[in-house]
Design a protein around this motif. Structure first.
Motif, mmCIF file in Angstrom:
data_model
loop_
_atom_site.group_PDB
_atom_site.id
_atom_site.type_symbol
_atom_site.label_atom_id
_atom_site.label_comp_id
_atom_site.label_asym_id
_atom_site.label_seq_id
_atom_site.Cartn_x
_atom_site.Cartn_y
_atom_site.Cartn_z
ATOM 1 N N GLN A 158 0.846 -1.190 0.000
ATOM 2 C CA GLN A 158 0.000 0.000 0.000
ATOM 3 C C GLN A 158 0.881 1.240 0.000
ATOM 4 O O GLN A 158 1.895 1.289 0.706
ATOM 5 C CB GLN A 158 -0.897 -0.009 1.248
ATOM 6 C CG GLN A 158 -2.136 0.840 1.150
ATOM 7 C CD GLN A 158 -3.166 0.464 2.220
ATOM 8 O OE1 GLN A 158 -3.047 -0.530 2.897
ATOM 9 N NE2 GLN A 158 -4.190 1.274 2.366
ATOM 10 N N PHE A 194 0.866 5.339 0.795
ATOM 11 C CA PHE A 194 0.145 6.357 1.550
ATOM 12 C C PHE A 194 0.774 7.722 1.301
ATOM 13 O O PHE A 194 1.951 7.828 0.983
ATOM 14 C CB PHE A 194 0.209 6.090 3.055
ATOM 15 C CG PHE A 194 -0.489 4.855 3.511
ATOM 16 C CD1 PHE A 194 0.167 3.635 3.534
ATOM 17 C CD2 PHE A 194 -1.809 4.898 3.941
ATOM 18 C CE1 PHE A 194 -0.459 2.489 3.978
ATOM 19 C CE2 PHE A 194 -2.457 3.761 4.389
ATOM 20 C CZ PHE A 194 -1.780 2.553 4.410
ATOM 21 N N GLN A 248 1.215 11.413 3.467
ATOM 22 C CA GLN A 248 1.060 12.058 4.755
ATOM 23 C C GLN A 248 1.461 13.522 4.636
ATOM 24 O O GLN A 248 2.606 13.831 4.308
ATOM 25 C CB GLN A 248 1.908 11.376 5.838
ATOM 26 C CG GLN A 248 1.679 11.960 7.219
ATOM 27 C CD GLN A 248 2.426 11.226 8.313
ATOM 28 O OE1 GLN A 248 3.472 10.618 8.077
ATOM 29 N NE2 GLN A 248 1.889 11.250 9.526
ATOM 30 N N LEU A 302 -2.415 9.576 7.765
ATOM 31 C CA LEU A 302 -2.062 8.977 6.482
ATOM 32 C C LEU A 302 -3.314 8.802 5.623
ATOM 33 O O LEU A 302 -4.366 8.410 6.129
ATOM 34 C CB LEU A 302 -1.412 7.614 6.687
ATOM 35 C CG LEU A 302 0.054 7.579 7.085
ATOM 36 C CD1 LEU A 302 0.271 8.105 8.492
ATOM 37 C CD2 LEU A 302 0.600 6.166 6.950
ATOM 38 N N LEU A 311 4.623 7.212 1.900
ATOM 39 C CA LEU A 311 5.017 6.018 2.630
ATOM 40 C C LEU A 311 4.517 4.777 1.908
ATOM 41 O O LEU A 311 3.391 4.767 1.393
ATOM 42 C CB LEU A 311 4.417 6.039 4.038
ATOM 43 C CG LEU A 311 4.848 7.189 4.953
ATOM 44 C CD1 LEU A 311 3.817 7.456 6.004
ATOM 45 C CD2 LEU A 311 6.170 6.874 5.590
ATOM 46 N N ARG A 356 2.225 -5.916 3.677
ATOM 47 C CA ARG A 356 1.654 -6.885 4.610
ATOM 48 C C ARG A 356 2.128 -8.266 4.181
ATOM 49 O O ARG A 356 1.847 -8.692 3.057
ATOM 50 C CB ARG A 356 0.139 -6.831 4.618
ATOM 51 C CG ARG A 356 -0.456 -7.753 5.675
ATOM 52 C CD ARG A 356 -1.963 -7.685 5.678
ATOM 53 N NE ARG A 356 -2.472 -6.363 5.944
ATOM 54 C CZ ARG A 356 -2.532 -5.824 7.157
ATOM 55 N NH1 ARG A 356 -2.108 -6.487 8.207
ATOM 56 N NH2 ARG A 356 -3.041 -4.617 7.305
ATOM 57 N N LYS A 401 1.622 -8.383 9.590
ATOM 58 C CA LYS A 401 1.134 -7.060 9.933
ATOM 59 C C LYS A 401 1.753 -6.067 8.961
ATOM 60 O O LYS A 401 2.739 -6.345 8.292
ATOM 61 C CB LYS A 401 1.524 -6.704 11.365
ATOM 62 C CG LYS A 401 1.079 -7.755 12.382
ATOM 63 C CD LYS A 401 -0.416 -7.958 12.343
ATOM 64 C CE LYS A 401 -0.871 -9.087 13.242
ATOM 65 N NZ LYS A 401 -0.596 -10.409 12.684
ATOM 66 N N LEU A 402 1.143 -4.890 8.913
ATOM 67 C CA LEU A 402 1.605 -3.862 7.990
ATOM 68 C C LEU A 402 2.950 -3.322 8.474
ATOM 69 O O LEU A 402 3.061 -2.833 9.591
ATOM 70 C CB LEU A 402 0.571 -2.752 7.918
ATOM 71 C CG LEU A 402 0.377 -2.011 6.613
ATOM 72 C CD1 LEU A 402 0.056 -2.968 5.488
ATOM 73 C CD2 LEU A 402 -0.726 -0.981 6.754
ATOM 74 N N PHE A 436 5.932 -0.609 7.638
ATOM 75 C CA PHE A 436 6.097 0.643 6.917
ATOM 76 C C PHE A 436 7.553 0.958 6.623
ATOM 77 O O PHE A 436 8.444 0.638 7.414
ATOM 78 C CB PHE A 436 5.530 1.806 7.733
ATOM 79 C CG PHE A 436 4.040 1.897 7.738
ATOM 80 C CD1 PHE A 436 3.282 1.117 8.597
ATOM 81 C CD2 PHE A 436 3.388 2.755 6.872
ATOM 82 C CE1 PHE A 436 1.900 1.192 8.595
ATOM 83 C CE2 PHE A 436 2.005 2.849 6.866
ATOM 84 C CZ PHE A 436 1.267 2.067 7.725
ATOM 85 N N GLY A 437 7.790 1.617 5.497
ATOM 86 C CA GLY A 437 9.050 2.273 5.251
ATOM 87 C C GLY A 437 9.061 3.617 5.959
ATOM 88 O O GLY A 437 8.046 4.050 6.526
ATOM 89 N N THR A 438 10.205 4.293 5.917
ATOM 90 C CA THR A 438 10.333 5.571 6.614
ATOM 91 C C THR A 438 9.924 6.750 5.740
ATOM 92 O O THR A 438 9.895 7.880 6.214
ATOM 93 C CB THR A 438 11.755 5.785 7.129
ATOM 94 O OG1 THR A 438 12.666 5.598 6.057
ATOM 95 C CG2 THR A 438 12.077 4.798 8.245
ATOM 96 N N TYR A 458 -0.685 2.567 16.006
ATOM 97 C CA TYR A 458 0.697 2.727 15.618
ATOM 98 C C TYR A 458 1.269 3.937 16.351
ATOM 99 O O TYR A 458 0.565 4.865 16.708
ATOM 100 C CB TYR A 458 0.828 3.010 14.114
ATOM 101 C CG TYR A 458 0.366 1.901 13.209
ATOM 102 C CD1 TYR A 458 -0.964 1.813 12.813
ATOM 103 C CD2 TYR A 458 1.261 0.956 12.721
ATOM 104 C CE1 TYR A 458 -1.391 0.798 11.962
ATOM 105 C CE2 TYR A 458 0.848 -0.053 11.870
ATOM 106 C CZ TYR A 458 -0.476 -0.119 11.496
ATOM 107 O OH TYR A 458 -0.895 -1.116 10.653
ATOM 108 N N GLY A 464 9.741 5.432 11.169
ATOM 109 C CA GLY A 464 8.502 5.041 10.515
ATOM 110 C C GLY A 464 7.405 4.733 11.516
ATOM 111 O O GLY A 464 7.506 5.047 12.706
ATOM 112 N N PHE A 502 -6.694 5.803 8.286
ATOM 113 C CA PHE A 502 -6.039 6.333 9.470
ATOM 114 C C PHE A 502 -6.778 7.522 10.053
ATOM 115 O O PHE A 502 -7.386 8.321 9.328
ATOM 116 C CB PHE A 502 -4.606 6.760 9.138
ATOM 117 C CG PHE A 502 -3.639 5.612 9.089
ATOM 118 C CD1 PHE A 502 -3.610 4.764 8.004
ATOM 119 C CD2 PHE A 502 -2.774 5.390 10.148
ATOM 120 C CE1 PHE A 502 -2.730 3.690 7.966
ATOM 121 C CE2 PHE A 502 -1.874 4.329 10.116
ATOM 122 C CZ PHE A 502 -1.861 3.477 9.026
#
Lengths: 114, 112
Positions: free
Chosen positions: A34, A36, A38, A44, A89, A93, A101-102, A104-106, B35, B42, B103
């Motif tokens: 996915q 996103f 932000q 997000l 982002l 999953r 679980k999901l 994430f990258g930074t 989260y 992240g 979110f």
């Protein structure tokens, strides 16, 4: 353990340019990926969701591709606009118990200047 | 639909205090999660729930408790706040664990 990396960390481009954001992941056994967006101080917003059986998804000026075997995804933004400025982002999953679980990258912080 | 809502938007606590971050969704989603987002790290999963009455730990659960008594609500409790819990907290929901995640706007927490 699944690790997600996004390169570059920051990108600054003039308005009108086409650009590519990169996302790589270490475990190719994924359900989906996915992308996103932000905005500063905000939550997000989901842009595109690619299931593991799909190769790409498109929404307006955005196109996301997925190559599971190489552990890579790209987000292509056509004809960039200042309103596209945000942090992007990606998240994957996984399928295994410890990766389902999901993750994430930074993120890539994009600035589009007029 | 209001989507995913979170309260408060901002909170300052002293070390050792407890508090509850509220999260609610009106999309009848079964899957909800919490989260935290820290600079350079992240988003990391704290706790999640696959339905009312069912919760499980994520990557960084220590210092946090959750419960899910209804489909709509998924509060996050900080038992004894520590400076390491200074972060931005996001709640998310989805139809199931393979669907698009939605979110909330986040809660910015500072622990002094």
């Amino acid at each position: 353990k699944q690790e997600v990396t996004q390169i570059p960390a920051a990108l600054s481009v003039p308005e009108g340019e086409n650009l590519v954001l990169n996302c790589s992941f270490t475990d190719s056994a994924i359900y989906n990926l996915q992308w996103f967006r932000q905005d500063p101080g905000k939550g997000l917003t989901s842009l595109l969701l690619i299931q593991s059986s799909q190769r790409e998804q498109t929404s307006g000026r955005l196109n996301a591709s997925l190559d599971k075997s190489s552990g890579r995804s790209t987000l292509y933004i056509a004809a960039s606009q200042p309103g596209d400025s945000a942090t992007y982002l990606c998240a994957v999953r996984g399928m295994a118990y410890n990766t389902d679980k999901l993750i994430f990258g930074t993120g890539t912080r994009l600035q589009v200047f007029p | 639909n209001a989507g995913v809502t979170q309260t408060p938007k901002f909170q300052v606590l002293k070390t050792g205090q407890s508090m509850t971050l509220q999260c609610a969704q009106d999309m009848n989603h079964e899957y909800m999660s919490w989260y935290r987002q820290d600079p350079g790290m992240g988003l990391r999963l704290i706790h999640y729930s696959v339905g009312a009455g069912i919760t499980d730990q994520g990557e960084v659960p220590n210092g946090y408790n959750v419960s899910r008594s209804t489909t709509e609500d998924f509060p996050l409790r900080l038992l004894s706040a520590a400076p390491s819990q200074t972060s931005v907290y996001f709640c998310a929901s989805s139809y199931d664990d393979t669907d698009t995640q939605y979110f909330g706007p986040g809660t910015r927490l500072t622990v002094l």
